[in-house]
Design a protein around this motif. Structure first.
Motif, PDB file in Angstrom:
ATOM      1  N   ALA A 133      -0.226  29.898  23.387  1.00 16.25           N
ATOM      2  CA  ALA A 133       0.988  29.673  22.608  1.00 16.25           C
ATOM      3  C   ALA A 133       1.978  30.827  22.709  1.00 16.25           C
ATOM      4  CB  ALA A 133       0.624  29.443  21.138  1.00 16.25           C
TER       5      ALA A 133
ATOM      6  N   PHE B 264      -1.327  21.638  20.351  1.00 23.49           N
ATOM      7  CA  PHE B 264      -0.325  22.304  19.513  1.00 23.49           C
ATOM      8  C   PHE B 264       0.193  23.578  20.176  1.00 23.49           C
ATOM      9  CE2 PHE B 264       0.794  25.044  15.826  1.00 23.49           C
ATOM     10  CZ  PHE B 264       1.847  24.287  15.357  1.00 23.49           C
ATOM     11  N   ALA B 265      -0.700  24.331  20.801  1.00 23.04           N
ATOM     12  CA  ALA B 265      -0.311  25.578  21.460  1.00 23.04           C
ATOM     13  C   ALA B 265       0.639  25.327  22.619  1.00 23.04           C
ATOM     14  CB  ALA B 265      -1.543  26.324  21.953  1.00 23.04           C
TER      15      ALA B 265
ATOM     16  N   ILE C 263       4.318  24.509  21.049  1.00 20.97           N
ATOM     17  CA  ILE C 263       5.076  25.573  20.380  1.00 20.97           C
ATOM     18  C   ILE C 263       6.203  26.125  21.262  1.00 20.97           C
ATOM     19  CG2 ILE C 263       4.929  27.947  19.507  1.00 20.97           C
ATOM     20  CD1 ILE C 263       2.229  27.189  18.301  1.00 20.97           C
TER      21      ILE C 263
ATOM     22  N   SER D 149       9.286  23.824  21.676  1.00 22.52           N
ATOM     23  CA  SER D 149      10.128  23.553  20.521  1.00 22.52           C
ATOM     24  C   SER D 149      11.021  24.739  20.164  1.00 22.52           C
ATOM     25  CB  SER D 149       9.258  23.185  19.320  1.00 22.52           C
ATOM     26  OG  SER D 149       8.479  24.286  18.925  1.00 22.52           O
ATOM     27  N   GLY D 150      10.815  25.864  20.838  1.00 21.84           N
ATOM     28  CA  GLY D 150      11.551  27.082  20.489  1.00 21.84           C
ATOM     29  C   GLY D 150      12.856  27.222  21.158  1.00 21.84           C
TER      30      GLY D 150
END
Length: 84
Positions: A21, A76-77, A80, A83-84
């Motif tokens: 991540a 999920f990792a 991340i 989405s940044g």
């Protein structure tokens, strides 16, 4: 609770998720390549731990609990950085 190789591999995959991540946030090309390679290793280890557990009959309740958690954390990792 008995520590089996498949459970240890699953725990290692959980420990790798923060690395996967965070590496993409480091400037440069190589941290992103490294994150991708670690992701591939983690994905392969998911196949390996399941195969080992079935092959050597070491399927455990802990493994049944941790494996889906590790899968979701890995997913999920990888989301991340996008989405940044």
């Amino acid at each position: 609770m008995r520590w089996t190789l498949p459970n240890i591999i699953t725990l290692a995959r959980i420990c790798l998720t923060p690395v996967i991540a965070l590496l993409p946030f480091i400037q440069g090309y190589w941290p992103k390549v490294t994150a991708f390679l670690i992701f591939l290793i983690a994905a392969f280890s998911d196949i390996l731990d399941g195969w080992l557990a079935r092959r050597y009959n070491t399927v455990s309740d802990l493994g049944k609990l941790l494996d889906p958690i590790a899968d979701k954390l890995l997913l999920f990792a990888t989301l991340i950085p996008s989405s940044g």
